[in-house]
Scaffold this motif. Sequence first.
Motif, PDB file in Angstrom:
ATOM      1  N   ILE A  93       4.461 -55.841  40.238  1.00  0.00           N
ATOM      2  CA  ILE A  93       3.234 -55.343  40.857  1.00  0.00           C
ATOM      3  C   ILE A  93       2.076 -56.184  40.347  1.00  0.00           C
ATOM      4  O   ILE A  93       1.858 -56.283  39.140  1.00  0.00           O
ATOM      5  CB  ILE A  93       3.000 -53.862  40.511  1.00  0.00           C
ATOM      6  CG1 ILE A  93       4.200 -53.016  40.943  1.00  0.00           C
ATOM      7  CG2 ILE A  93       1.725 -53.349  41.169  1.00  0.00           C
ATOM      8  CD1 ILE A  93       4.133 -51.582  40.487  1.00  0.00           C
ATOM      9  N   SER A  94       1.350 -56.789  41.256  1.00  0.00           N
ATOM     10  CA  SER A  94       0.229 -57.651  40.879  1.00  0.00           C
ATOM     11  C   SER A  94      -1.072 -56.857  40.944  1.00  0.00           C
ATOM     12  O   SER A  94      -1.454 -56.352  42.002  1.00  0.00           O
ATOM     13  CB  SER A  94       0.166 -58.872  41.795  1.00  0.00           C
ATOM     14  OG  SER A  94      -0.935 -59.692  41.458  1.00  0.00           O
ATOM     15  N   ILE A  95      -1.757 -56.762  39.810  1.00  0.00           N
ATOM     16  CA  ILE A  95      -3.041 -56.064  39.734  1.00  0.00           C
ATOM     17  C   ILE A  95      -4.195 -57.057  39.801  1.00  0.00           C
ATOM     18  O   ILE A  95      -5.305 -56.708  40.182  1.00  0.00           O
ATOM     19  CB  ILE A  95      -3.120 -55.228  38.435  1.00  0.00           C
ATOM     20  CG1 ILE A  95      -1.933 -54.266  38.361  1.00  0.00           C
ATOM     21  CG2 ILE A  95      -4.419 -54.451  38.353  1.00  0.00           C
ATOM     22  CD1 ILE A  95      -1.873 -53.275  39.501  1.00  0.00           C
ATOM     23  N   GLN A  96      -3.947 -58.289  39.411  1.00  0.00           N
ATOM     24  CA  GLN A  96      -4.927 -59.380  39.414  1.00  0.00           C
ATOM     25  C   GLN A  96      -6.070 -59.139  38.419  1.00  0.00           C
ATOM     26  O   GLN A  96      -7.150 -59.705  38.573  1.00  0.00           O
ATOM     27  CB  GLN A  96      -5.480 -59.606  40.817  1.00  0.00           C
ATOM     28  CG  GLN A  96      -4.405 -60.031  41.813  1.00  0.00           C
ATOM     29  CD  GLN A  96      -4.952 -60.292  43.193  1.00  0.00           C
ATOM     30  OE1 GLN A  96      -6.092 -59.966  43.485  1.00  0.00           O
ATOM     31  NE2 GLN A  96      -4.138 -60.890  44.046  1.00  0.00           N
ATOM     32  N   LEU A  97      -5.820 -58.298  37.436  1.00  0.00           N
ATOM     33  CA  LEU A  97      -6.751 -58.094  36.331  1.00  0.00           C
ATOM     34  C   LEU A  97      -5.941 -58.019  35.043  1.00  0.00           C
ATOM     35  O   LEU A  97      -4.860 -57.408  35.032  1.00  0.00           O
ATOM     36  CB  LEU A  97      -7.557 -56.798  36.500  1.00  0.00           C
ATOM     37  CG  LEU A  97      -8.595 -56.754  37.631  1.00  0.00           C
ATOM     38  CD1 LEU A  97      -9.156 -55.341  37.750  1.00  0.00           C
ATOM     39  CD2 LEU A  97      -9.719 -57.744  37.402  1.00  0.00           C
ATOM     40  N   PRO A  98      -6.404 -58.617  33.957  1.00  0.00           N
ATOM     41  CA  PRO A  98      -5.648 -58.525  32.698  1.00  0.00           C
ATOM     42  C   PRO A  98      -5.455 -57.070  32.279  1.00  0.00           C
ATOM     43  O   PRO A  98      -6.410 -56.304  32.226  1.00  0.00           O
ATOM     44  CB  PRO A  98      -6.521 -59.299  31.707  1.00  0.00           C
ATOM     45  CG  PRO A  98      -7.379 -60.182  32.548  1.00  0.00           C
ATOM     46  CD  PRO A  98      -7.617 -59.446  33.829  1.00  0.00           C
ATOM     47  N   ILE A  99      -4.217 -56.705  31.962  1.00  0.00           N
ATOM     48  CA  ILE A  99      -3.882 -55.325  31.600  1.00  0.00           C
ATOM     49  C   ILE A  99      -3.660 -55.261  30.095  1.00  0.00           C
ATOM     50  O   ILE A  99      -2.817 -55.976  29.554  1.00  0.00           O
ATOM     51  CB  ILE A  99      -2.625 -54.850  32.359  1.00  0.00           C
ATOM     52  CG1 ILE A  99      -2.815 -55.042  33.868  1.00  0.00           C
ATOM     53  CG2 ILE A  99      -2.326 -53.390  32.041  1.00  0.00           C
ATOM     54  CD1 ILE A  99      -1.571 -54.780  34.671  1.00  0.00           C
ATOM     55  N   TYR A 100      -4.390 -54.372  29.421  1.00  0.00           N
ATOM     56  CA  TYR A 100      -4.314 -54.257  27.963  1.00  0.00           C
ATOM     57  C   TYR A 100      -3.491 -53.056  27.516  1.00  0.00           C
ATOM     58  O   TYR A 100      -3.009 -53.030  26.381  1.00  0.00           O
ATOM     59  CB  TYR A 100      -5.720 -54.160  27.374  1.00  0.00           C
ATOM     60  CG  TYR A 100      -6.465 -55.477  27.393  1.00  0.00           C
ATOM     61  CD1 TYR A 100      -6.572 -56.249  26.246  1.00  0.00           C
ATOM     62  CD2 TYR A 100      -7.052 -55.959  28.564  1.00  0.00           C
ATOM     63  CE1 TYR A 100      -7.252 -57.462  26.256  1.00  0.00           C
ATOM     64  CE2 TYR A 100      -7.731 -57.173  28.581  1.00  0.00           C
ATOM     65  CZ  TYR A 100      -7.816 -57.922  27.424  1.00  0.00           C
ATOM     66  OH  TYR A 100      -8.479 -59.135  27.442  1.00  0.00           O
TER      67      TYR A 100
END
Length: 799
Positions: A93-100
Amino acid sequence: MIRGGKSFVSSPPAFSNDAKKLLVCTGNTVSIFSTTTGLQVLELEGHTALVTSITVVPASTPATRILCNCWTTSLDGTIKYWDFSMPELMKTISIQLPIYSMVIPSLLAQQSETNEQPSDIYAYISVKDAKNEANKQKKELSGKILKCNLSKSRLVRGVILSESKKPENISISSTGKYFGIHEKRKLRIWEVPTKDNKNINHRKLRLSHTKDVTCVAFHPTDRIVAAGDVTGRILIWRGFGDRTFVGDNGRFLKNDDDEENPGVRGDGDADSCTTWHWHSAEVKVLFFSSDGAYLYSGGKEGVLVVWQLDTGKKKFLPRIGTPLVNFTTSPDPSLSSISCADNRIHILKMPSMEILKSISGIKLPSSIPETLKGSSQDFVFDHTSGLVAVRTENYCIQFYSLFDDREISEVQVCERNHQPSDDVMTILNKVALSYDGCMMGTVETRMSEEGIGGFVTLKFWERGPHNNDFTLSTVIYEPHRDAGVSAIAFHPNGSMAVSASYGGDFKVWVRNGNGEDKLRCRWGCHAVGSYRKKAMTAAAFSGDGSVLAVAAETVITLWDPEKNILVAVIGSALESIVNLSFIGDSKFLASASASRVGSNPQLSVWSMSKLSLSWSYKLHIEGIACSEKDSLLAVLVVLPESTSKTHNTTGNGAILLFNAEDPVPIASWFVTKAKGGGVAFIQRSSRELVAYVNGDHEYAIFNPNSEEEEETYERKFRDTVDQGIGHHIGGYASMYGELPELKMRRKAIEASVAESVMGVSERPWETIFSGPSHSLPPLTKLCSAFLESLMEKRSGMVE
């Protein structure tokens, strides 16, 4: 290429459902270890950036305990679903935001309440929105808590639960009913409805504190939340959310006439708040036991504290020897894990807290006082066995296999307990290995207090019969009076060593006694030398051991080590020389000067036959490696920041490979985190490989003779040199001035080659009909070349 040395403790690990495997975030991958043996068994590869969280899908019934699925998140902006028994990537799944950080409440609720599996699975993710961070005029917040539909592989539009200055770690209760974050002095807690869907309205409460909060933990059954702060205090709020979460459901609702809740600050929605204090520094670990009767805490002291929740009584697991980072429970109540700041994970037997097995990564860089940074080194290489000896915080030397990516052994250099305070009084600042790895020398420095009590200790060690453990052979107190040791080097046969001193002398040590009898082998002083009372800053033996080179600040002195006779003095560097190394069969000697800010660093290669400078560069050298077989020299260079931006390089450093006789590098590779790194030639079978360890102790091993890599990176380095990063100074230029730049000569050679070979030039029509008629190619070849020159060239990718 072999890579390794990743951090095992950057994010919390996760146990499999049968507790027989531990999934660990290691850089861009997930490494799977056996909890029985502590060895790695599998690896999940697919992310292109740091993996930040692992969520194992729990088994709903005991019959499905072997379920082997997990979700992972990464700074590459993707969420991946795995079957880690294969291993196999099943979904991205691509969110296109860095996930912390990410939590999936429905998985925990399904496990605790055995409800039917919901139609859609929702996750709550902590991300970083770079667009908001770039907009400084509006002062928008970059950290966000978003909601993601994992079943449909997309974000839920319009749902932003929280915004903060930076992404925060999400904590969740074991039942999946509550989750929250901490931001400065506040807790933000959300309740997850029984039927979670995209249109649900999430209710939130805040709890305040007087100090910055560092970690949060939820009670498994009761409405109790605990938080640790920067001062070492632990706060426990009981009955939180009576007004926020249960008031609308017709249950007990507090009113303004109620007595003030003890310990609760402001309008905090909780019955009471209790404070416990044992830790001397910030609390990093906080976790409730599975039954909720105990609370675990830990921090910089390296002690795991177990609090009895009802009484506040405590017991300890002391002498872990390093600060604690994470505590993780498993589906098996008798197993837990604790992650430590020294890149080690301990598997604990509960409730006795006995350490059953340890998973050790390469130790991370340790702190050094500013006064000793110039004379300290983090690691050295064992060239013959592919090991690296790493200096650790707890006064040990860790021997780590670069080929196997695991710890081999650890040597306790001095018996000192872990010191949680910042005032560290003893420093292990020097370590050296003989070429065959059988001898080791260490230097530890005791810092003085108000000018009293400081001293230096030199120790010699010998490898035991099992080829792992080292035995202490000799202890020498104050080897150079009250001066610090600048360098240690071993003779090629291992029976002689030299130690150099900032006090202006060096000492040659010899090993006496039978090598088979470890108790009778001792090291004694053979000779003492000095040169004009200058500080001795570096030392090295030649390949055959007949010459000892010692740097006296800016000059190099050459000695006969057996007779202690000064043979010659060569060179005059711009700054103090800090690194010496003989190249190949000792026909050349490489030296590097100090690379301080504002200094004049210099890499020089000296001809031993002529006793003169062969060539040099003005480069910031972080490490030097010389081949024992060939005349090859590898240097680790720290590139200026302006150069990295101008040329869009992939890192802040480069490894340059030279033939000692030629100042033009034969290959180069851009690297990251070069500051504090090192490079070496190591043996594997009959080949010599290059090992690079960066400032974070991550490493890569590669074959320097790979033709493909040489062709690619040689071109990049030449472009860099042309722009003035490495300025070449030859022996002639050092005396009579600079010669014309090599760039002009290279362009002339390339032009002549282009004229002689048809098709090499990018503009062949300019010379295609030039030259005498009898030497022109046939018309058929001329026409095809001419037509190709008129057509537009396009580059494409072939999948």
